[in-house]
Design a protein around this motif. Sequence first.
Motif, mmCIF file in Angstrom:
data_model
loop_
_atom_site.group_PDB
_atom_site.id
_atom_site.type_symbol
_atom_site.label_atom_id
_atom_site.label_comp_id
_atom_site.label_asym_id
_atom_site.label_seq_id
_atom_site.Cartn_x
_atom_site.Cartn_y
_atom_site.Cartn_z
ATOM 1 N N TRP A 222 -5.967 1.582 12.757
ATOM 2 C CA TRP A 222 -7.176 1.689 13.558
ATOM 3 C C TRP A 222 -7.480 0.349 14.236
ATOM 4 N N ALA A 223 -7.409 -0.727 13.452
ATOM 5 C CA ALA A 223 -7.701 -2.056 13.994
ATOM 6 C C ALA A 223 -6.743 -2.432 15.117
ATOM 7 N N SER A 224 -5.522 -1.908 15.074
ATOM 8 C CA SER A 224 -4.539 -2.268 16.098
ATOM 9 C C SER A 224 -4.917 -1.752 17.473
ATOM 10 N N ASP A 225 -5.794 -0.749 17.560
ATOM 11 C CA ASP A 225 -6.262 -0.276 18.853
ATOM 12 C C ASP A 225 -7.085 -1.347 19.560
ATOM 13 N N TYR A 226 -7.657 -2.263 18.797
ATOM 14 C CA TYR A 226 -8.531 -3.286 19.357
ATOM 15 C C TYR A 226 -7.893 -4.666 19.318
ATOM 16 N N LEU A 227 -7.253 -4.998 18.196
ATOM 17 C CA LEU A 227 -6.662 -6.322 18.046
ATOM 18 C C LEU A 227 -5.295 -6.421 18.711
ATOM 19 N N GLY A 228 -4.622 -5.295 18.856
ATOM 20 C CA GLY A 228 -3.255 -5.289 19.337
ATOM 21 C C GLY A 228 -2.281 -5.018 18.204
ATOM 22 N N ARG A 229 -1.132 -4.451 18.528
ATOM 23 C CA ARG A 229 -0.145 -4.113 17.491
ATOM 24 C C ARG A 229 0.431 -5.400 16.865
ATOM 25 N N LYS A 230 0.757 -6.356 17.712
ATOM 26 C CA LYS A 230 1.374 -7.592 17.228
ATOM 27 C C LYS A 230 0.412 -8.389 16.344
ATOM 28 N N THR A 231 -0.837 -8.494 16.768
ATOM 29 C CA THR A 231 -1.819 -9.249 15.987
ATOM 30 C C THR A 231 -2.027 -8.627 14.614
ATOM 31 N N THR A 232 -2.076 -7.311 14.575
ATOM 32 C CA THR A 232 -2.258 -6.621 13.297
ATOM 33 C C THR A 232 -1.068 -6.872 12.375
ATOM 34 N N LEU A 233 0.128 -6.906 12.939
ATOM 35 C CA LEU A 233 1.312 -7.205 12.130
ATOM 36 C C LEU A 233 1.286 -8.640 11.613
ATOM 37 N N PHE A 234 0.670 -9.556 12.362
ATOM 38 C CA PHE A 234 0.483 -10.916 11.862
ATOM 39 C C PHE A 234 -0.379 -10.917 10.597
ATOM 40 N N PHE A 235 -1.466 -10.155 10.625
ATOM 41 C CA PHE A 235 -2.317 -10.054 9.438
ATOM 42 C C PHE A 235 -1.525 -9.483 8.261
ATOM 43 N N ALA A 236 -0.685 -8.481 8.541
ATOM 44 C CA ALA A 236 0.122 -7.888 7.474
ATOM 45 C C ALA A 236 1.068 -8.919 6.873
ATOM 46 N N SER A 237 1.725 -9.718 7.735
ATOM 47 C CA SER A 237 2.669 -10.725 7.227
ATOM 48 C C SER A 237 1.945 -11.794 6.409
ATOM 49 N N PHE A 238 0.729 -12.166 6.841
ATOM 50 C CA PHE A 238 -0.055 -13.139 6.076
ATOM 51 C C PHE A 238 -0.371 -12.592 4.684
ATOM 52 N N ASN A 239 -0.744 -11.321 4.607
ATOM 53 C CA ASN A 239 -1.019 -10.695 3.311
ATOM 54 C C ASN A 239 0.231 -10.660 2.435
ATOM 55 N N PHE A 240 1.383 -10.419 3.061
ATOM 56 C CA PHE A 240 2.640 -10.413 2.308
ATOM 57 C C PHE A 240 2.871 -11.775 1.642
ATOM 58 N N VAL A 241 2.700 -12.844 2.421
ATOM 59 C CA VAL A 241 2.957 -14.182 1.896
ATOM 60 C C VAL A 241 1.988 -14.517 0.761
ATOM 61 N N VAL A 242 0.692 -14.304 0.986
ATOM 62 C CA VAL A 242 -0.324 -14.633 -0.015
ATOM 63 C C VAL A 242 -0.127 -13.809 -1.282
ATOM 64 N N GLY A 243 0.063 -12.493 -1.114
ATOM 65 C CA GLY A 243 0.232 -11.624 -2.279
ATOM 66 C C GLY A 243 1.472 -11.946 -3.081
ATOM 67 N N SER A 244 2.584 -12.241 -2.391
ATOM 68 C CA SER A 244 3.833 -12.551 -3.088
ATOM 69 C C SER A 244 3.712 -13.834 -3.904
ATOM 70 N N LEU A 245 3.030 -14.837 -3.344
ATOM 71 C CA LEU A 245 2.843 -16.091 -4.075
ATOM 72 C C LEU A 245 1.935 -15.895 -5.286
ATOM 73 N N LEU A 246 0.879 -15.101 -5.142
ATOM 74 C CA LEU A 246 0.000 -14.815 -6.278
ATOM 75 C C LEU A 246 0.770 -14.124 -7.401
ATOM 76 N N ILE A 247 1.633 -13.188 -7.037
ATOM 77 C CA ILE A 247 2.427 -12.480 -8.044
ATOM 78 C C ILE A 247 3.362 -13.444 -8.768
ATOM 79 N N PHE A 248 4.029 -14.283 -8.000
ATOM 80 C CA PHE A 248 5.011 -15.186 -8.597
ATOM 81 C C PHE A 248 4.368 -16.166 -9.575
ATOM 82 N N PHE A 249 3.172 -16.661 -9.234
ATOM 83 C CA PHE A 249 2.521 -17.661 -10.073
ATOM 84 C C PHE A 249 1.439 -17.064 -10.974
#
Length: 524
Positions: free
Chosen positions: A96-123
């Motif tokens: 839904w947010a991608s209709d306003y933010l753009g497809r690429k921008t929304t994927l940036f948010f997804a990649s940021f969540n991937f990095v943060v979540g993966s580091l939290l899991i590891f540590f």
Amino acid sequence: GDTPLCYVTCREMLDQENTTDQKSKTNKGGHCSAFLFLVVACACIGSYMFGIDTGNVTGALNYTVTDFNIVDSPALQGLIVSSALIGCSIGSIGGWASDYLGRKTTLFFASFNFVVGSLLIFFANHISVLLIGRFIVGTGIGMSSIVVPIYLVEVSPNEIRGMISCCPQLLVWCGIFTSYLVDFMLCMLFPNELGETPPSSFWGYFESPWRLMLGVSVVPSVAMFFGLLVIPESPRWLRLHGRITKASAVEKSLSISRDLLEPETDVLVENATREEPKASGWSNLKEIVKGKGRFKGIRRTLLICLVLQMLQQGSGINAVIYYTPTILQEAGITSLFSGVDPYCSPILGTTLVYVWKLPAIFLAMKYIDRFGRRPLLMVGLSIMALSLVALSSIFFVLQNVDPVSWVGDTLSILAMILICVYGMAFVGALGPIPFIFGAEAFPNDVRGLCGAISGMVNWISNMIVSQLFPEFQSWFGLGFTFLLFATICFLGIAFVKFILPETSRVALEKVESVVTNNNTLPLI
């Protein structure tokens, strides 16, 4: 020699008199340029993350349960799996947010969540931190599972839209298979080692097998973040927001030839993409619920899409993926691989089962535009249903057979083969097509909104089926459970035959009218 996949012609079913002219046009734009290949690869890392998360929890679960001392807490054990699924359900709103933010921008948010979540899991030094990390990674998966298919259909030439839209399924396979291999190797390297929680030193984090299993996803997460820096925004999203010049430049760089469009389709493109969004997301949602005017057809399309998503999960695929080691263990796989550690043998069997899905994905990529979505779904669902019926029969027989006998070993091998066939049929049809249909069947201004709704239904269905599967296995046994999944597949065949419209080889701006004018389902 064989024609490469990226050059598969999709004009073969046109009238014979137009064949020569259409082929000459197709050669101009109906192929994968090097830049388009790069764009698809970078975007699909989000799907690779989906596969990594789905597969690595399989090998890490037993380690984390023991390491965090939650052996006697089934609720917390279930949350290790379901916390990511809850995040996926919430993250799908990103469509839904991608209709306003753009497809690429929304994927940036997804990649940021991937990095943060993966580091939290590891540590993670406490189970709560692990669950929070899994939840954050899940939100990234939810976003990418909706936005990646939308982005791909919007950057793809019509002639190979189906093939390119199958790429997420390929990357999901790569992610799951990679995680299975990593899990198996770590299981063999650390058969009885759990590490310390919390580790006594920084390097102690790298001596815990479950941390390596779950934390390996940080590598593709970072790769996705930097990959998104070089890919363009969706040209259709740019046109929808009035940025026509930039959209034209992106289309040229992606080899999307405007002269491939029929004259009336070109008018549709201009009309559909030059307008600013006429209403907010909430207003559009209310109009879809009311179902008046143009939104009557959109609501109907959304209902078809929701049924496809529920059918995908109701077929039992993710329950089988999550619990394949358990299923194979009940089928007697431990005795079949007697030379392997008892805990590692189910993971080895799972890896061997999963590798054979790759040819099916390539077949789907090659033929989805040539034969269409409906024929692939009909064939795939039929094979899945028959495989599940055969699996059900095997588990009914295994109740009265000694698993260490030659009969038990034979049935174990047959069970592995049938799970393999079932998975191949899924990834070649029911895996990619619901997301492809959901990405291409809606008009530009509500594509993200409707994709978010369908994605949320998919993830909720995933949670329900995955949660109920072990309960059904305990109450009724695997024989009855697989029979239930087979029944759903048979019902799916009827749905595809009598209700689902064909969208293959249709210009993206024409798909809405094709679905709306399909009279097999009343406009309710």
